[in-house]
Write a protein that holds these residues in place. Structure first.
Motif, mmCIF file in Angstrom:
data_model
loop_
_atom_site.group_PDB
_atom_site.id
_atom_site.type_symbol
_atom_site.label_atom_id
_atom_site.label_comp_id
_atom_site.label_asym_id
_atom_site.label_seq_id
_atom_site.Cartn_x
_atom_site.Cartn_y
_atom_site.Cartn_z
ATOM 1 N N VAL A 153 0.866 -1.177 0.000
ATOM 2 C CA VAL A 153 0.000 0.000 0.000
ATOM 3 C C VAL A 153 0.904 1.228 0.000
ATOM 4 O O VAL A 153 1.448 1.618 1.030
ATOM 5 N N GLY A 154 1.099 1.812 -1.183
ATOM 6 C CA GLY A 154 1.993 2.951 -1.334
ATOM 7 C C GLY A 154 3.328 2.540 -1.921
ATOM 8 O O GLY A 154 4.284 2.301 -1.191
ATOM 9 N N LEU A 155 3.390 2.447 -3.250
ATOM 10 C CA LEU A 155 4.620 1.994 -3.905
ATOM 11 C C LEU A 155 5.510 3.191 -4.225
ATOM 12 O O LEU A 155 5.741 3.540 -5.377
ATOM 13 N N GLY A 156 6.027 3.816 -3.161
ATOM 14 C CA GLY A 156 7.029 4.850 -3.322
ATOM 15 C C GLY A 156 8.412 4.222 -3.275
ATOM 16 O O GLY A 156 8.582 3.037 -3.555
ATOM 17 N N SER A 157 9.406 5.004 -2.885
ATOM 18 C CA SER A 157 10.777 4.483 -2.868
ATOM 19 C C SER A 157 10.948 3.372 -1.835
ATOM 20 O O SER A 157 11.659 2.394 -2.081
ATOM 21 N N ASN A 173 3.365 -13.339 -6.500
ATOM 22 C CA ASN A 173 2.736 -12.145 -7.068
ATOM 23 C C ASN A 173 2.967 -10.932 -6.173
ATOM 24 O O ASN A 173 2.854 -11.027 -4.945
ATOM 25 N N PHE A 174 3.276 -9.816 -6.819
ATOM 26 C CA PHE A 174 3.310 -8.532 -6.127
ATOM 27 C C PHE A 174 2.179 -7.665 -6.674
ATOM 28 O O PHE A 174 2.022 -7.538 -7.896
ATOM 29 N N VAL A 175 1.404 -7.084 -5.772
ATOM 30 C CA VAL A 175 0.369 -6.143 -6.177
ATOM 31 C C VAL A 175 0.553 -4.871 -5.347
ATOM 32 O O VAL A 175 1.161 -4.894 -4.278
ATOM 33 N N TYR A 176 0.051 -3.776 -5.867
ATOM 34 C CA TYR A 176 0.157 -2.523 -5.120
ATOM 35 C C TYR A 176 -1.034 -1.640 -5.435
ATOM 36 O O TYR A 176 -1.733 -1.833 -6.435
ATOM 37 N N THR A 177 -1.266 -0.670 -4.565
ATOM 38 C CA THR A 177 -2.354 0.271 -4.769
ATOM 39 C C THR A 177 -1.887 1.675 -4.437
ATOM 40 O O THR A 177 -0.894 1.873 -3.731
ATOM 41 N N GLY A 178 -2.609 2.645 -4.961
ATOM 42 C CA GLY A 178 -2.272 4.053 -4.783
ATOM 43 C C GLY A 178 -3.150 4.879 -5.688
ATOM 44 O O GLY A 178 -4.222 4.443 -6.105
ATOM 45 N N LYS A 191 1.584 -5.617 -10.026
ATOM 46 C CA LYS A 191 0.314 -5.285 -10.676
ATOM 47 C C LYS A 191 -0.428 -4.221 -9.867
ATOM 48 O O LYS A 191 -0.560 -4.333 -8.653
ATOM 49 N N PHE A 192 -0.930 -3.212 -10.563
ATOM 50 C CA PHE A 192 -1.713 -2.162 -9.920
ATOM 51 C C PHE A 192 -3.156 -2.622 -9.749
ATOM 52 O O PHE A 192 -3.800 -3.051 -10.705
ATOM 53 N N VAL A 193 -3.661 -2.546 -8.512
ATOM 54 C CA VAL A 193 -5.026 -2.983 -8.215
ATOM 55 C C VAL A 193 -5.683 -1.966 -7.291
ATOM 56 O O VAL A 193 -5.024 -1.074 -6.750
ATOM 57 N N THR A 194 -6.983 -2.104 -7.084
ATOM 58 C CA THR A 194 -7.670 -1.261 -6.112
ATOM 59 C C THR A 194 -7.319 -1.733 -4.701
ATOM 60 O O THR A 194 -6.841 -2.860 -4.498
ATOM 61 N N LEU A 195 -7.594 -0.892 -3.724
ATOM 62 C CA LEU A 195 -7.334 -1.275 -2.333
ATOM 63 C C LEU A 195 -8.158 -2.495 -1.949
ATOM 64 O O LEU A 195 -7.643 -3.417 -1.301
ATOM 65 N N ASP A 196 -9.413 -2.518 -2.323
ATOM 66 C CA ASP A 196 -10.263 -3.662 -1.993
ATOM 67 C C ASP A 196 -9.703 -4.952 -2.580
ATOM 68 O O ASP A 196 -9.687 -5.999 -1.909
ATOM 69 N N ALA A 222 -13.619 -2.394 8.658
ATOM 70 C CA ALA A 222 -14.041 -2.861 7.336
ATOM 71 C C ALA A 222 -12.859 -3.353 6.523
ATOM 72 O O ALA A 222 -12.959 -4.363 5.798
ATOM 73 N N ALA A 223 -11.710 -2.677 6.628
ATOM 74 C CA ALA A 223 -10.521 -3.104 5.890
ATOM 75 C C ALA A 223 -10.021 -4.455 6.387
ATOM 76 O O ALA A 223 -9.710 -5.351 5.591
ATOM 77 N N PHE A 224 -9.953 -4.639 7.693
ATOM 78 C CA PHE A 224 -9.473 -5.916 8.233
ATOM 79 C C PHE A 224 -10.453 -7.050 7.935
ATOM 80 O O PHE A 224 -10.040 -8.198 7.753
ATOM 81 N N ASP A 225 -11.732 -6.736 7.844
ATOM 82 C CA ASP A 225 -12.733 -7.755 7.513
ATOM 83 C C ASP A 225 -12.532 -8.310 6.105
ATOM 84 O O ASP A 225 -12.938 -9.441 5.815
ATOM 85 N N LYS A 226 -11.935 -7.538 5.235
ATOM 86 C CA LYS A 226 -11.734 -7.969 3.846
ATOM 87 C C LYS A 226 -10.485 -8.831 3.664
ATOM 88 O O LYS A 226 -10.302 -9.447 2.611
ATOM 89 N N MET A 227 -9.626 -8.875 4.664
ATOM 90 C CA MET A 227 -8.372 -9.620 4.547
ATOM 91 C C MET A 227 -8.585 -11.105 4.778
ATOM 92 O O MET A 227 -9.559 -11.530 5.412
ATOM 93 N N LYS A 228 -7.638 -11.896 4.304
ATOM 94 C CA LYS A 228 -7.643 -13.331 4.556
ATOM 95 C C LYS A 228 -7.398 -13.593 6.037
ATOM 96 O O LYS A 228 -6.680 -12.842 6.701
#
Length: 319
Positions: A153-157, A173-178, A191-196, A222-228
Motif C-alpha cells: 500500500v503505497g509503492l514509493g521508494s 505475485n506482487f500487487v500494489y495500490t495508490g 500489478k496495480f489494483v484497487t485497495l479492496d 471494514a478493511a481488516f474484515d476484507k483480509m484473509k
C-alpha cells in the motif's frame, strides 16, 4: 561577511549533518535532552533556517514568532505531517525533507517484521520463557512467503525497496495500490489494483504510505474484515494510518493471522496496552531508519537542503 544563523532542534543530531552546517553557518543547538515546544518557541526568533532533528510542529504560531528572517526549514525525516506546508509556502519559506536515503533501511525493517510475524517469533519466545516450547509436527506453524501474494500500500521508494528484497523469497505475485499505476511497478513486475482487491488477495499486506487526510484511519474494521484469515499485516508508514482499536479486534478475533508494526498510534504505545499482550503481535519502537549510515545520510541531506536554500539554489529534496 556574517554567516547564516541556523537553529538545530536537538543536541543528538547526527554529526555528519552538524559538521556540514557548521562549515558554512553559525549553528545553535537547543540544549537539553528533550527540548519542549516552549523551548523552541523561545529560541526561534532571529534565525535564517531551522534544522528539525525531531518532529517538532511547524505552524503559524511558530512562524509568527520566528519572524521575517526565516528562509529555510529542513526536516530530518521523510514524513512531513508535522509541517503546515500551506502556511510555510504562503510565507515564501523554502522547505525540504529527507526521503530516498532512508528507503533501504526502512525496507529492511519491513522484512524483519514480516518474517517475525509470519513465523511466530514473538509467540515462540513467550513459550520458551514459560518453559512450554515443545517440538511437535504441528506446533508453531507459520505462513510461507514463498509462493505468496504480497500487497504494497503505497509503492514509493520504500515500497519499491521492499519488493526488490522480497523477490529472493520466491514471492509469486506482487500487487500494489495508490493513486495511479506507476512505471516502477511495471519495472518490478507488480500489478496495480484497487485497495479492496489488494486486501482480498494478499497473503502479506505492507503499509508504506505517508500520513495524509486521505490515508488517516484507512485501515479500519471494514478493511481488516476484507483480509484473509491467514494474512500478515505490516505497517512501516505512519501509525495513524491504522485504527489501533480495529487492529486489536482483528488480532484478538483472529480475523488475520498476525501483525508487525514499527509505527503505532499513539506512539509509543502505553506499556500496559492490550496489543502488547498478544502473542501474534510484533512491534518495534519506530526503528525504520535507525542505522548509523542512514541517520548520518539523512542529517547530511537535511543540512544540504538548508545550505542550498540559503544560497538561493534548489533544495536536494524540496516539499
Amino acid at each position: 561577511m556574517s554567516k547564516w544563523k541556523v537553529l538545530v532542534t536537538r543536541h543528538d543530531t547526527p554529526p555528519a549533518g552538524l559538521n556540514l552546517l557548521q562549515s558554512r553557518c553559525d549553528v545553535t543547538i537547543l540544549p537539553g535532552e528533550a527540548p519542549t515546544r516552549a523551548d523552541l518557541l523561545q529560541a526561534i526568533p532571529g534565525y535564517d533556517a531551522i534544522f528539525l532533528s525531531s518532529h517538532s510542529i511547524v505552524d503559524a504560531e511558530l512562524l509568527d514568532i520566528a519572524g521575517y528572517k526565516l528562509k529555510v526549514i529542513s526536516t530530518m525525516s521523510a514524513g512531513y505531517e508535522h509541517l503546515d506546508l500551506a502556511e510555510i509556502k504562503r510565507r515564501g519559506i523554502k522547505v525540504g525533507h529527507t526521503p530516498v536515503v532512508l528507503s533501504a533501511a526502512v525496507a529492511e525493517i519491513a522484512i524483519l517484521l514480516l518474517l517475525n510475524a509470519a513465523r511466530r517469533a514473538h509467540e515462540g519466545r513467550l513459550l520458551l520463557e514459560a518453559g512450554q516450547c515443545q517440538s511437535k509436527p504441528m506446533s508453531l506453524l507459520g505462513q510461507d512467503i514463498r509462493g505468496s501474494t504480497v500487497g504494497i500500500v503505497g509503492l514509493g521508494s520504500i515500497g519499491a525497496e521492499i519488493v526488490k528484497r522480497l523477490v529472493s523469497f520466491q514471492v509469486e505475485n506482487f500487487v500494489y495500490t495508490g493513486h495511479a499505476r506507476k512505471k516502477i511497478g511495471d519495472d518490478l513486475g507488480a500489478k496495480f489494483v484497487t485497495l479492496d482487491e489488494l486486501l482480498k488477495m494478499s497473503d502479506f499486506i505492507i503499509v508504506a504510505t505517508p500520513l495524509t487526510n486521505e490515508t488517516h484511519g484507512l485501515f479500519d474494521d471494514a478493511a481488516f474484515d476484507k483480509m484473509k484469515k491467514t494474512a500478515v499485516f505490516v505497517n512501516i508508514g505512519r501509525g495513524p494510518v491504522v485504527q489501533t482499536d480495529a487492529l486489536l479486534r482483528a488480532l484478538k478475533q483472529e480475523k488475520i493471522f498476525a501483525a508487525g508494526l514499527d509505527v503505532v498510534d499513539p506512539e509509543p504505545l502505553p506499556k500496559n496496552h492490550e496489543l502488547l499482550k498478544l502473542p501474534n503481535f510484533e512491534i518495534l519502537p519506530h526503528l525504520g531508519s535507525a542505522t548509523v549510515k542512514t541517520r548520518n545520510d539523512m542529517a547530511t541531506v537535511a543540512a544540504q537542503n538548508i545550505i542550498n536554500g540559503l544560497d538561493g539554489k534548489s533544495l536536494v529534496y524540496p516539499l
